[in-house]
Design an enzyme around this catalytic site. Sequence first.
Site, PDB file in Angstrom:
ATOM      1  N   ARG A   1       0.840  -1.197   0.000  1.00 40.01           N
ATOM      2  CA  ARG A   1       0.000   0.000   0.000  1.00 40.01           C
ATOM      3  C   ARG A   1       0.876   1.248   0.000  1.00 40.01           C
ATOM      4  NH1 ARG A   1      -5.239  -0.936   0.807  1.00 40.01           N
ATOM      5  NH2 ARG A   1      -5.599   1.119   1.741  1.00 40.01           N
TER       6      ARG A   1
ATOM      7  N   HIS B   1      -8.328 -24.647  32.402  1.00 42.38           N
ATOM      8  CA  HIS B   1      -8.313 -25.921  31.696  1.00 42.38           C
ATOM      9  C   HIS B   1      -9.737 -26.354  31.375  1.00 42.38           C
ATOM     10  CE1 HIS B   1      -7.155 -29.924  30.461  1.00 42.38           C
ATOM     11  NE2 HIS B   1      -8.157 -30.383  31.197  1.00 42.38           N
TER      12      HIS B   1
HETATM   13  C1  LIG Z   1      -7.941  -6.038   3.082  1.00 41.79           C
HETATM   14  C2  LIG Z   1      -7.268  -5.411   4.276  1.00 41.79           C
HETATM   15  C3  LIG Z   1      -7.309  -6.058   5.485  1.00 41.79           C
HETATM   16  C4  LIG Z   1      -6.705  -5.489   6.602  1.00 41.79           C
HETATM   17  N1  LIG Z   1      -6.777  -6.158   7.776  1.00 41.79           N
HETATM   18  C5  LIG Z   1      -6.191  -5.634   8.858  1.00 41.79           C
HETATM   19  C6  LIG Z   1      -6.281  -6.293  10.106  1.00 41.79           C
HETATM   20  O1  LIG Z   1      -6.895  -7.354  10.224  1.00 41.79           O
HETATM   21  N2  LIG Z   1      -5.681  -5.724  11.176  1.00 41.79           N
HETATM   22  C7  LIG Z   1      -4.995  -4.544  11.076  1.00 41.79           C
HETATM   23  O2  LIG Z   1      -4.455  -4.081  12.083  1.00 41.79           O
HETATM   24  N3  LIG Z   1      -4.891  -3.890   9.909  1.00 41.79           N
HETATM   25  C8  LIG Z   1      -5.478  -4.403   8.801  1.00 41.79           C
HETATM   26  N4  LIG Z   1      -5.407  -3.713   7.628  1.00 41.79           N
HETATM   27  C9  LIG Z   1      -4.670  -2.430   7.599  1.00 41.79           C
HETATM   28  C10 LIG Z   1      -5.547  -1.283   8.161  1.00 41.79           C
HETATM   29  O3  LIG Z   1      -6.731  -1.204   7.423  1.00 41.79           O
HETATM   30  C11 LIG Z   1      -4.793   0.026   8.112  1.00 41.79           C
HETATM   31  O4  LIG Z   1      -3.537  -0.110   8.735  1.00 41.79           O
HETATM   32  C12 LIG Z   1      -5.577   1.117   8.821  1.00 41.79           C
HETATM   33  O5  LIG Z   1      -6.833   1.307   8.211  1.00 41.79           O
HETATM   34  C13 LIG Z   1      -4.817   2.435   8.819  1.00 41.79           C
HETATM   35  O6  LIG Z   1      -5.559   3.381   9.500  1.00 41.79           O
HETATM   36  P1  LIG Z   1      -5.419   4.939   9.191  1.00 41.79           P
HETATM   37  O7  LIG Z   1      -6.340   5.621  10.147  1.00 41.79           O
HETATM   38  O8  LIG Z   1      -4.003   5.334   9.173  1.00 41.79           O
HETATM   39  O9  LIG Z   1      -5.931   5.129   7.690  1.00 41.79           O
HETATM   40  P2  LIG Z   1      -7.237   4.678   6.905  1.00 41.79           P
HETATM   41  O10 LIG Z   1      -7.962   3.597   7.588  1.00 41.79           O
HETATM   42  O11 LIG Z   1      -6.817   4.458   5.507  1.00 41.79           O
HETATM   43  O12 LIG Z   1      -8.181   5.954   6.967  1.00 41.79           O
HETATM   44  C14 LIG Z   1      -7.853   7.140   6.347  1.00 41.79           C
HETATM   45  C15 LIG Z   1      -9.125   7.953   6.143  1.00 41.79           C
HETATM   46  O13 LIG Z   1      -8.766   9.260   5.705  1.00 41.79           O
HETATM   47  C16 LIG Z   1      -9.669   9.678   4.699  1.00 41.79           C
HETATM   48  N5  LIG Z   1      -8.989  10.724   3.913  1.00 41.79           N
HETATM   49  C17 LIG Z   1      -7.833  10.629   3.202  1.00 41.79           C
HETATM   50  N6  LIG Z   1      -7.492  11.839   2.718  1.00 41.79           N
HETATM   51  C18 LIG Z   1      -8.458  12.717   3.126  1.00 41.79           C
HETATM   52  C19 LIG Z   1      -8.662  14.107   2.975  1.00 41.79           C
HETATM   53  N7  LIG Z   1      -7.787  14.881   2.330  1.00 41.79           N
HETATM   54  N8  LIG Z   1      -9.772  14.651   3.512  1.00 41.79           N
HETATM   55  C20 LIG Z   1     -10.671  13.881   4.198  1.00 41.79           C
HETATM   56  N9  LIG Z   1     -10.507  12.566   4.394  1.00 41.79           N
HETATM   57  C21 LIG Z   1      -9.418  11.999   3.872  1.00 41.79           C
HETATM   58  C22 LIG Z   1      -9.966   8.413   3.930  1.00 41.79           C
HETATM   59  O14 LIG Z   1     -11.192   8.552   3.244  1.00 41.79           O
HETATM   60  C23 LIG Z   1     -10.045   7.400   5.061  1.00 41.79           C
HETATM   61  O15 LIG Z   1     -11.346   7.317   5.559  1.00 41.79           O
HETATM   62  C24 LIG Z   1      -6.028  -4.239   6.498  1.00 41.79           C
HETATM   63  C25 LIG Z   1      -5.991  -3.580   5.278  1.00 41.79           C
HETATM   64  C26 LIG Z   1      -6.605  -4.143   4.187  1.00 41.79           C
HETATM   65  C27 LIG Z   1      -6.559  -3.400   2.886  1.00 41.79           C
END
Ligand SMILES: Cc1cc2nc3c(=O)[nH]c(=O)nc-3n(C[C@H](O)[C@H](O)[C@H](O)COP(=O)(O)OP(=O)(O)OC[C@H]3O[C@@H](n4cnc5c(N)ncnc54)[C@H](O)[C@@H]3O)c2cc1C
Length: 474
Positions: free
Chosen positions: A281, A453
Site C-alpha cells: 500500500r 483448563h
Molecule cells: C484487506 C485489508 C485487510 C486489513 N486487515 C487488517 C487487520 O486485520 N488488522 C490490522 O491491524 N490492519 C489491517 N489492515 C490495515 C488497516 O486497514 C490500516 O492499517 C488502517 O486502516 C490504517 O488506518 P489509518 O487511520 O491510518 O488510515 P485509513 O484507515 O486508511 O483511513 C484514512 C481515512 O482518511 C480519509 N482521507 C484521506 N485523505 C483525506 C482528505 N484529504 N480529507 C478527508 N478525508 C481523507 C480516507 O477517506 C479514510 O477514511 C487491512 C488492510 C486491508 C486493505
Amino acid sequence: MAKIFDVVVIGAGPGGYIAAIRAAQLGLQVACVDEWSTKDGKPAPGGTCTNVGCIPSKALLQSSENYEHAAHAFADHGIQVKGLSVDLAQMLRRKDRVVRQNNDGILYLFKKNKVTFFHGRGSFTGSDAGGYGIKVSGASEDMLAAKHVIVATGSDPRALPGAAFDNDLILDNDGALAVPEVPKRLGVIGAGVIGLEMGSVWRRLGAEVIVLEALPVFLGAADEQVAREALKVFTKQGLAIHMGVQVGKVTARKNVTVEYVDSAGAAQTLVVDRLIVSIGRVPRTEGLNAAAAGLKVDERGFVVVDGDCRTNLPNVWAIGDVVRGPMLAHKAEEEGVAVAERITGRHGHVDFNTVPWVIYTSPEIAWVGRTEQQLKAEGMNYRAGSFPFMANGRARALGDTTGFVKFLADRDTDRILGVHIIGPMASELIAEAVVAMEFGAAAEDIALICHAHPSLSEAMKEAALAVDNRTLNL
Ligand SMILES: Cc1cc2nc3c(=O)[nH]c(=O)nc-3n(C[C@H](O)[C@H](O)[C@H](O)COP(=O)(O)OP(=O)(O)OC[C@H]3O[C@@H](n4cnc5c(N)ncnc54)[C@H](O)[C@@H]3O)c2cc1C
C-alpha cells in the site's frame, strides 16, 4: 468565517477517529473531516479498516470458514449436512451490514464525545500565528481553523505497473471483498497478509487459487518455523503458492492473463477469471494540499514525522498508514491516542516492539517481538520453547490441532523476546504475550500463571515451560 477548533483531524480511519475521540475526552474542541462515502453518498467513517479492510475481510473470513466447516468438518462431529450451498449475495450483504454497523458506531461515538464531524475532503489553505486553515469540500463545504492538525489520511492499494485496478477483472482490496460470483480460477499477486486472507476466502468458497509472490521467502517477516508450517498447511488446503516469480505483462480482456518468469527462470502464462493484486500500500496525501502548507513528504510519499509523530510544521502531527511503521489499524490507534495526549501536554506512549501482528487465515498466525532468525542475526543468546496444539486438550475437542506456540527468551535473564503462534485463535492468544512483554515478563512468569483448563491458552503456558525444558503435557 472559519469555524474554530483546538484540533482538526483529517481522516476518520482507526488512527483519526480514535485521535479525535481522545482529544475531545481531554477537553479539546475537536473536528474530524473524512471524505469516505457509502454508495448512496452517506458518510462512512472508519477508513480503509472499517470499509474495505480489517472489518469486511474478517466478516468474509468468518462466513467462508463457517461454510468450510459445514462442508468438511461437521461430519466428524456427527452432523450431516445435505444440500449445502453458498448464497454469495447474502454473504456479501451480511459483510456490508457489519461494515455499516461500524460506520454508525463511529458516528455515534463522535456525538457522544462531542467531536464535530465534517463529511468531505480536508485540505490545508494556509497558516497564520493562530494556526492552520482547513477547507472542507465535497459533501460539506466549510472553512475550519485550528491550532493543531492531525493528518490521518491513511493509504491506498499499490497497483502493478501497466495493470490498473478496474475492480472487475483486476481487483484491489475493495474489489476482492465484493466479487459478485465465486471465480473458477483466481490469481493473487502478493503472498502477504491481504493476499493470503483474500485467497483463503475465495478458496474456501470454491475457487482454484494461484498465488504469485516475487520474494523467494514465504512470509519473510514471520518466524521461519511458523512460515514453514504455514506454507505446508496452506498448500495442503489447496492454495498454489509460487515464490520467487517475476511478474511481467498483465492483460485483462474477458479474463486475465499474467505472464511471469518462475523461480527456475522459465517463462510461464497464467490465465485466471479475476486477479487480486495485493503488493502493498502507498501513503495517501493527495488532496491534502500538503505542498502549499509546506508539509514535508518523503520520496515514497510518507509524511515525515519524528518518534512522537510531529511533522516539520509546528503543531501539525501525522499518524497511521500515512507515516512510517507497520500499516496496522492498532498501530494507527495507538499513535492517535499518543498524539492527543501530547497535544494536551501529557505523555504519549507507543512501543513498536510490542505491536502484535496477525494473519487471520486458518490456522491463524500471530506474533509479537523478535523472530528466531532476527535473534540469531543480532547474536542474541536465547532459549526457545515450543508446544504443539496437537497436545492441547481444548484444541483436540475443537477439532483444530494444527500448529504450535513458540516462546523465545533471553538465555541469561529469561525475559521474553518474542512469541510466535500458528494455530486456532492465535489472534486472541497473542494478547497474553503482548501484556507479558509490556511488563517485561520472563518466560517463567507465564509458566507460573494458572491458565484455565481446558483452554488453548494452556499451550502458551506449556510453550513457556518448554523454554526451560519442563513441559507437563508433552
Ligand atoms: C484487506 C485489508 C485487510 C486489513 N486487515 C487488517 C487487520 O486485520 N488488522 C490490522 O491491524 N490492519 C489491517 N489492515 C490495515 C488497516 O486497514 C490500516 O492499517 C488502517 O486502516 C490504517 O488506518 P489509518 O487511520 O491510518 O488510515 P485509513 O484507515 O486508511 O483511513 C484514512 C481515512 O482518511 C480519509 N482521507 C484521506 N485523505 C483525506 C482528505 N484529504 N480529507 C478527508 N478525508 C481523507 C480516507 O477517506 C479514510 O477514511 C487491512 C488492510 C486491508 C486493505
